[in-house]
Design an enzyme around this catalytic site. Structure first.
Site, PDB file in Angstrom:
ATOM      1  N   HIS A 105       0.817  -1.214   0.000  1.00 35.80           N
ATOM      2  CA  HIS A 105       0.000   0.000   0.000  1.00 35.80           C
ATOM      3  C   HIS A 105       0.856   1.273   0.000  1.00 35.80           C
ATOM      4  O   HIS A 105       0.343   2.371  -0.237  1.00 35.80           O
ATOM      5  CB  HIS A 105      -0.936   0.002   1.219  1.00 35.80           C
ATOM      6  CG  HIS A 105      -2.270   0.592   0.937  1.00 35.80           C
ATOM      7  ND1 HIS A 105      -2.445   1.688   0.109  1.00 35.80           N
ATOM      8  CD2 HIS A 105      -3.516   0.245   1.341  1.00 35.80           C
ATOM      9  CE1 HIS A 105      -3.719   1.997   0.048  1.00 35.80           C
ATOM     10  NE2 HIS A 105      -4.411   1.129   0.779  1.00 35.80           N
ATOM     11  N   ASP A 155      -2.382   2.290  -4.435  1.00 35.98           N
ATOM     12  CA  ASP A 155      -3.635   2.568  -3.747  1.00 35.98           C
ATOM     13  C   ASP A 155      -4.648   1.485  -4.110  1.00 35.98           C
ATOM     14  O   ASP A 155      -4.453   0.709  -5.054  1.00 35.98           O
ATOM     15  CB  ASP A 155      -4.163   3.947  -4.137  1.00 35.98           C
ATOM     16  CG  ASP A 155      -3.246   5.067  -3.671  1.00 35.98           C
ATOM     17  OD1 ASP A 155      -2.596   4.877  -2.618  1.00 35.98           O
ATOM     18  OD2 ASP A 155      -3.162   6.094  -4.367  1.00 35.98           O
TER      19      ASP A 155
END
Length: 434
Positions: A404, A408
């Protein structure tokens, strides 16, 4: 002045004489020849060192010796195997000859440049027996030993009296034996009864972890600690791909001598999707993001020693057949333990197929410094809705674990949806349509 050989022979003769008649002159002669052979071998022997394995590898574990002392070897024949945290390295004989000495034991840790074994150059497979039967040509006649077997010693007076049979030890009296038996019975009656055994097997087996397993454990834990891992799932209808595979697999096997599987389709789909979502093909180095213009696919392969990830390089320019050939070649090398560091170095994206073992769901772990890994699973028939009708279709659940810090949720889900669309309609991959 006496020569060194004459002095050594005299000392040796005195040694054998002090040991009695069982050490004959023949034994001394054989020992002389063995010592002479070892002396000649040492003069011409060569010490073989632990070879350079890779820039990042400085030591390994000596897993096994393929040859032992006295064995003959040919040029480049394997003598030992060294296990590292990435690959197994074979140490071969630099010349034909005979192994004189092993300088390390199995399971020892050996470093690059360390002395490993000594070899005496010669013809591989030659036997040393004929040489031992000949008299040493370098030994002068006046220094050769008397090799006749001496007469056995005369029997002593004690031997004559006993008739050559050693006297028996005095026997214990019957009373003493009875007393000892009664004492042992009393001790047994006083001893506490044995504890009852626990039901079932309570044994344990401890096995030392090999270097590859230790390295795998270290890398996986490092990935969990460093990456901000998150996993997204999707379902893929495999009907179209399975139909295409069924129709063309025999023809592909006949023309290209390779089996057409599902891995090539997923590899091609990922290569196309990575071009559209470049963050999934990137990596973090320090405070910079490195975007790769190429796709090097790491393919997870299970081996007896652990999981390895050989790399299919420039997969973005390959077709189904080329990918299948490369995966098959790398898989065979992995199972035979012949992968090199070059085969596993790099990689920008990983595909892991746990479905071959029956896995239905799973969350794969990112192979750092990569940013994502695709997990394939088993194909199962499920009821799905198609054009308002409930039908049974072969469904595979796929998982994408991503970092992450780089991707995204929108990018990760978009990537997985694109892979799904390519697999559900393989014609899009041929036309490069998204």
């Amino acid at each position: 002045m006496l020569s060194k050989r004459v002095i050594a022979a005299a000392r040796s003769r005195a040694f054998f004489a002090s040991r009695g008649a069982e050490y004959t002159a023949v034994s001394f002669s054989q020992g002389w020849k063995v010592a002479n052979y070892i002396r000649r071998a040492q003069l011409h022997s060569k010490t073989v060192k632990v070879p350079q394995m890779a820039e990042s590898i400085s030591e390994g574990t000596l897993r096994s010796w393929s040859k032992q002392v006295g064995d003959t070897v040919e040029v480049d024949e394997e003598v030992a195997t060294i296990e590292t945290d990435k690959i197994d390295v074979s140490v071969n004989a630099p010349t034909a000859g005979k192994i004189v000495e092993l300088l390390a034991k199995e399971e020892d840790t050996v470093s690059v440049g360390q002395d490993l074994f000594i070899i005496a150059p010669g013809e591989g497979g030659a036997s040393a027996a004929p040489e031992e039967q000949k008299t040493d040509p370098e030994e002068p006649k006046d220094q050769q030993l008397d090799k006749t077997i001496p007469e056995p010693r005369a029997p002593s007076a004690v031997d004559k009296q006993s008739g050559g049979i050693p006297p028996e030890a005095p026997k214990e009296s019957k009373k003493e034996v009875k007393k000892q038996d009664s004492k042992s019975k009393e001790d047994k009656s006083k001893a506490p009864p044995p504890a009852p055994k626990a039901p079932g097997n309570r044994g344990e087996t401890r096995v030392k972890m090999n270097r590859m397993r230790l390295r795998i454990a270290e890398r996986l834990k490092e990935s969990q600690n460093a990456a901000a891992s998150l996993t997204t799932f999707n379902e893929i209808d495999m009907s179209s791909l399975m139909e295409m595979r069924k129709k063309y697999k025999d023809e592909v096997l006949k023309q290209h001598d390779v089996k057409l599987g599902f891995m090539s389709a997923f590899a091609r789909a990922c290569a196309l999707a990575l071009k559209e979502i470049p963050a999934a093909n990137a990596s973090i180095e320090g405070d910079e993001i490195v975007y790769h213009d190429f796709v090097d696919l790491s393919v997870a392969v299970a081996t007896p020693k652990g999981l390895v990830t050989p790399v299919v390089r420039n997969a973005e320019g390959m077709g189904f057949v080329e990918i299948e050939k490369e995966i098959a070649a790398l898989g065979n090398k992995a199972r035979d333990g012949k992968l090199t560091l070059e085969d596993m170095a790099g990689g920008t994206f990983t595909i892991s197929n746990g479905g071959v073992f029956g896995s239905l769901y799973g969350t794969p772990i990112i192979n750092l410094p990569q940013s994502a890994v695709l997990g394939m699973h088993a194909i199962k028939d499920k009821p799905v809705v198609v054009n308002g009708q409930i039908v049974i279709r072969p469904i595979m659940v796929v998982a994408l674990t991503y970092d992450h810090r780089l991707l995204d949720g929108r990018e990760a889900v978009t990537f997985l949806v694109k892979v799904r669309d390519y697999i559900e309609d393989p014609r899009k991959m041929l036309l490069a349509l998204s």
